[in-house]
Design an enzyme around this catalytic site. Sequence first.
Site, PDB file in Angstrom:
ATOM      1  N   HIS A 241       0.957  -0.883  -0.239  1.00  0.00           N
ATOM      2  CA  HIS A 241       0.438  -0.199   0.029  1.00  0.00           C
ATOM      3  C   HIS A 241       0.904   1.223   0.074  1.00  0.00           C
ATOM      4  O   HIS A 241       0.904   1.906  -1.388  1.00  0.00           O
ATOM      5  CB  HIS A 241      -1.317   0.082   1.008  1.00  0.00           C
ATOM      6  CG  HIS A 241      -2.050  -0.945   1.652  1.00  0.00           C
ATOM      7  ND1 HIS A 241      -3.138  -1.014   0.740  1.00  0.00           N
ATOM      8  CD2 HIS A 241      -1.702  -2.073   2.641  1.00  0.00           C
ATOM      9  CE1 HIS A 241      -3.354  -2.487   1.271  1.00  0.00           C
ATOM     10  NE2 HIS A 241      -3.077  -3.126   2.010  1.00  0.00           N
TER      11      HIS A 241
HETATM   12  O1  RIB Z   1      -5.140   0.385   3.769  1.00  0.00           O
HETATM   13  C1  RIB Z   1      -4.214   0.773   4.315  1.00  0.00           C
HETATM   14  C2  RIB Z   1      -3.228   1.267   4.899  1.00  0.00           C
HETATM   15  O2  RIB Z   1      -3.464   1.093   6.229  1.00  0.00           O
HETATM   16  C3  RIB Z   1      -1.382   1.246   4.592  1.00  0.00           C
HETATM   17  O3  RIB Z   1      -1.306   2.606   5.014  1.00  0.00           O
HETATM   18  C4  RIB Z   1      -1.511   0.588   5.957  1.00  0.00           C
HETATM   19  O4  RIB Z   1      -0.280   0.665   6.929  1.00  0.00           O
HETATM   20  C5  RIB Z   1      -2.253   0.706   7.079  1.00  0.00           C
HETATM   21  O5  RIB Z   1      -1.946   2.405   7.899  1.00  0.00           O
END
Ligand code: RIB
Length: 315
Positions: A241
Amino acid sequence: MKKRPFIIDCDTGTDDAIAIIAALCSPQVEVKAITSVNGNVNHGYTSRNNLDLVEYLGLDLPVAKGAVQPMMSGFVQVETTDLTHGRTGMGDLELPRASRSRFDSRIASQLIYDMAVELEGELELLVIGPMTNIAIALLQYPDLPGLVKHIWFMGGAARGGNVTPTAEFNIWADPEAAQVVIRSGIPMTMVGLDVTEKAIMVEEDARKLRIAGTREGEVVALLLEYMFRRRDAGGENALMHDALAFAAAVCPECLTFEENFVDVECRGQYTYGHTFVDRRKKTGKAPNVSVALGLDTTAFRKWLVDTVLNGVQRG
Ligand code: RIB
Ligand code: CA
């Protein structure tokens, strides 16, 4: 080539740590500071993870504490056994506890503003957790929008969600903060679940990094290997992500973007934390966010592995 100055605001977190390492290894940017926020795990862990990681990599850069809870939502991460990031936020990786490094004396919002002023409008922000610190800085310093060149954030989704059917975690954890940031007028790019759910690393990537012979490669490989065990245990796949939000800044050819009007739902009973992305142009409102909607996963994986393998070797 002049390096682009970045501050990384994060809730470190397994994927946050990989994004931080990618940024530290990138020849295109200079990480000026790392700031922490409550999110994946309690702020006590997210802040500590940043300090331990920076010292383990032999670096000396400002690491500051930030918000321990959101502006309004009341969400404070408690001790969790959730597989996604594990109890400490770093999976089952236990870095040595930082002994020489100390947290910056300033709180995140102050450090962000000070550096924005010092860099005279060249500062870029990589925001990969709940946006509480950025919102606080904007509320404290009304001139901040004119001093931030671009915000690259991981959050939201044009379709779907992960923490609820309609909301992604970073936005859901502090929707009011996200709304302050997205309405700030700062040029920004949203890297949401539409693309991050395709940013999947595989065992071959970890194998290449394992033999890199650098601490950067070692830590990323260990975190990926934790994610593979998590995946095999029925948890989230090895989704990058946060590293993808950084890729948007330095490897834009890995993604495709669309200019859209975006806002955040802060009232809905079932849609609290939803990012409204006006792809159908129904509101008649001018686009305020560049939204990542397409991803070349192979190109992204190659970029991430090459960036860490070719990381800036420190004397
Ligand atoms: O939904 C994914 C996000 O939420 C990413 O940044 C992960 O690290 C959590 O913070
Ligand atoms: Ca994160």
